[in-house]
Design a protein around this motif. Structure first.
Motif, PDB file in Angstrom:
ATOM      1  N   ASP A 277     -29.805 -32.998  40.156  1.00 40.23           N
ATOM      2  CA  ASP A 277     -29.264 -34.048  39.444  1.00 40.23           C
ATOM      3  C   ASP A 277     -30.227 -34.930  38.452  1.00 40.23           C
ATOM      4  OD1 ASP A 277     -26.789 -34.007  40.776  1.00 40.23           O
ATOM      5  OD2 ASP A 277     -27.289 -35.501  42.157  1.00 40.23           O
ATOM      6  N   ALA A 278     -31.721 -35.007  38.738  1.00 40.72           N
ATOM      7  CA  ALA A 278     -32.532 -35.190  37.753  1.00 40.72           C
ATOM      8  C   ALA A 278     -32.650 -34.198  36.377  1.00 40.72           C
ATOM      9  CB  ALA A 278     -34.058 -35.334  38.614  1.00 40.72           C
ATOM     10  N   TYR A 279     -32.813 -32.982  36.999  1.00 40.40           N
ATOM     11  CA  TYR A 279     -32.442 -32.022  35.976  1.00 40.40           C
ATOM     12  C   TYR A 279     -31.354 -32.211  34.724  1.00 40.40           C
ATOM     13  CZ  TYR A 279     -32.490 -27.219  33.780  1.00 40.40           C
ATOM     14  OH  TYR A 279     -32.387 -26.467  32.650  1.00 40.40           O
ATOM     15  N   LYS A 280     -30.339 -32.434  35.360  1.00 38.48           N
ATOM     16  CA  LYS A 280     -29.212 -32.769  34.759  1.00 38.48           C
ATOM     17  C   LYS A 280     -29.367 -33.941  33.598  1.00 38.48           C
ATOM     18  CE  LYS A 280     -24.638 -34.882  35.584  1.00 38.48           C
ATOM     19  NZ  LYS A 280     -24.913 -36.433  35.307  1.00 38.48           N
TER      20      LYS A 280
ATOM     21  N   ALA B 219     -25.604 -28.134  34.836  1.00 33.96           N
ATOM     22  CA  ALA B 219     -27.139 -27.971  35.241  1.00 33.96           C
ATOM     23  C   ALA B 219     -27.175 -26.797  36.046  1.00 33.96           C
ATOM     24  CB  ALA B 219     -27.565 -29.337  35.955  1.00 33.96           C
ATOM     25  N   ILE B 220     -26.228 -26.623  37.116  1.00 38.00           N
ATOM     26  CA  ILE B 220     -26.402 -25.605  38.078  1.00 38.00           C
ATOM     27  C   ILE B 220     -26.367 -24.034  37.345  1.00 38.00           C
ATOM     28  CG2 ILE B 220     -25.366 -24.376  40.087  1.00 38.00           C
ATOM     29  CD1 ILE B 220     -24.999 -27.013  41.159  1.00 38.00           C
ATOM     30  N   GLN B 221     -25.350 -24.149  36.489  1.00 40.21           N
ATOM     31  CA  GLN B 221     -25.214 -22.981  35.530  1.00 40.21           C
ATOM     32  C   GLN B 221     -26.356 -22.268  34.942  1.00 40.21           C
ATOM     33  OE1 GLN B 221     -21.757 -23.603  33.008  1.00 40.21           O
ATOM     34  NE2 GLN B 221     -20.490 -23.942  34.688  1.00 40.21           N
ATOM     35  N   GLU B 222     -26.904 -23.556  34.234  1.00 37.70           N
ATOM     36  CA  GLU B 222     -28.471 -23.355  33.519  1.00 37.70           C
ATOM     37  C   GLU B 222     -29.498 -22.837  34.380  1.00 37.70           C
ATOM     38  OE1 GLU B 222     -30.510 -22.844  29.845  1.00 37.70           O
ATOM     39  OE2 GLU B 222     -28.307 -22.927  30.203  1.00 37.70           O
TER      40      GLU B 222
END
Length: 71
Positions: A24-27, A38-41
């Motif tokens: 979630d922080a990455y997103k 974000a998970i796809q990336e």
């Protein structure tokens, strides 16, 4: 045949809470509109990293994909 990433599948996953928070922080940092994006990336980046570290892996994966199409 090359790997086709244009079609989508719904793939539910379970992650530890701390990993979910990190995703979630990455997103948020990358300004993605969804956790799914974000998970796809992150998966794409992980696969690319594996392919760089293990040069034959992409070909091995492609062979598995080709076999699953034939079955």
């Amino acid at each position: 045949m090359s790997i086709n990433r244009n079609k989508t599948d719904r793939v539910p996953i379970t992650t530890p809470k701390d990993l979910t928070k990190e995703i979630d922080a990455y997103k948020q940092v990358k300004k993605y509109s969804s956790r799914s994006r974000a998970i796809q990336e992150l998966v794409k980046l992980g696969l690319e990293s594996e392919y760089e570290r293990h040069p034959g892996m992409k070909n091995d994966i492609q062979l598995v994909l080709d076999q699953s199409i034939e079955d």
